[in-house]
Design an enzyme around this catalytic site. Structure first.
Site, short mmCIF file in Angstrom:
data_model
loop_
_atom_site.label_atom_id
_atom_site.label_comp_id
_atom_site.label_asym_id
_atom_site.label_seq_id
_atom_site.Cartn_x
_atom_site.Cartn_y
_atom_site.Cartn_z
N SER A 1 0.86 -1.19 0.00
CA SER A 1 0.00 0.00 0.00
C SER A 1 0.89 1.24 0.00
O SER A 1 1.99 1.21 0.56
CB SER A 1 -0.90 0.03 1.24
OG SER A 1 -1.58 1.27 1.33
N TYR B 1 -1.46 -0.49 10.59
CA TYR B 1 -1.60 -0.70 9.15
C TYR B 1 -0.40 -0.15 8.38
O TYR B 1 0.18 -0.83 7.53
CB TYR B 1 -2.89 -0.07 8.64
CG TYR B 1 -3.15 -0.34 7.18
CD1 TYR B 1 -3.54 -1.60 6.76
CD2 TYR B 1 -3.00 0.66 6.23
CE1 TYR B 1 -3.77 -1.86 5.42
CE2 TYR B 1 -3.23 0.41 4.89
CZ TYR B 1 -3.61 -0.85 4.48
OH TYR B 1 -3.83 -1.10 3.16
#
Length: 272
Positions: free
Chosen positions: A136, A149
């Protein structure tokens, strides 16, 4: 072409599975939700070419066992895509969030290593194969409220880079794909603007092109790649000021978590 995908029942994973199915690939699709996965496979042109694999990716031994069963069944997997991942708001100052921190790393990082491990002995022997880690843009710099995350996706980027160099001598390609915002049920609840957002289908089409071209690192869409480079080089003082008032993803306790295979990949955003 034989393809193995984790986190395949929804979002990015489902879109990748659908795109590969349209290309006539033989698929091994991993998810926890059997009904949802089977409904997805029923929409494919050749459902008979798809094997639903019901498994929690954090169950290391079970995942390895089922992955190797599929590898033998299909005659050798060509492409492995580790897509399973969760994205939750986590804050270190709350003791109850530490368990979720563990879960995020178990799903986003450790399960990826398990997924790749399952296929490496056979790939090394065959001297071919492609491993794809879904990272990501959020792994480029840390975002407030997304400590677990962002850290996990940063780990994915570095892990895949390390593995890429190691596997070259065996003829195995290790690719990293960093999505920006993708329009899925989870991102629909994000309390902030999502620039350059793509549909899962748009993402999947671009991702598969990058995979087949064996690009070592790809950001999708490219505009988020440019933004992430800018965010990487700006001074910490400016970065901190820009992000100081950014809205944050809501925290969620592990007891509220019902799935380990959400496919949302948050990205940094240069607006307060």
């Amino acid at each position: 072409m034989n393809v193995f995908i984790t986190g395949a029942s929804s979002g990015i994973g489902a879109a990748l599975a659908r795109e590969f199915a349209q290309r006539g690939a033989t698929l091994g699709l991993v998810a926890r939700d059997k009904e949802k996965l089977e409904k997805l496979i029923a929409t494919f042109p050749r459902p008979d070419l798809c094997t639903p694999i019901i498994c929690d990716v954090t169950d290391r031994d079970e995942l390895i066992k089922k992955a190797r069963e599929f590898d033998k069944q299909c005659g050798g997997v060509d492409i492995v895509i580790a897509d399973a991942g969760i994205s939750m708001g986590v804050k270190t100052q709350y003791y109850e969030d530490l368990e979720m921190f563990d879960k995020v790393f178990q799903t986003n990082v450790l399960a990826m290593a398990t997924t790749f491990h399952a296929f490496l002995p056979e790939m090394i022997e065959r001297k071919r194969g492609t491993l794809v880690g879904i990272a990501s843009v959020a792994g480029i710099r840390g975002l407030p409220g997304s400590e677990a995350y962002c850290a996990s996706k940063s780990a994915v980027i570095t892990y895949c880079e390390s593995l890429r160099i190691e596997m070259k001598k065996y003829g195995i390609d290790v690719l990293t794909i960093s999505p920006g915002f993708v329009k899925t049920p989870l991102t629909a609840g994000n309390p902030y603007k999502m620039p350059f957002i793509l549909t899962p289908e748009e993402f999947a089409e671009r991702a598969i092109k990058a995979i087949l071209a064996k690009k070592s690192y790809t950001t999708i869409p490219w505009q988020m790649g440019c933004l992430s480079k800018i965010m990487r080089i700006i001074p910490n003082s400016l970065f901190d000021k820009i992000l100081s008032h950014r809205k944050q993803k809501p925290r969620k306790h592990l007891s509220d978590q019902t799935s380990n295979k959400t496919d949302e990949h948050d990205t940094p955003k240069a607006d307060g």
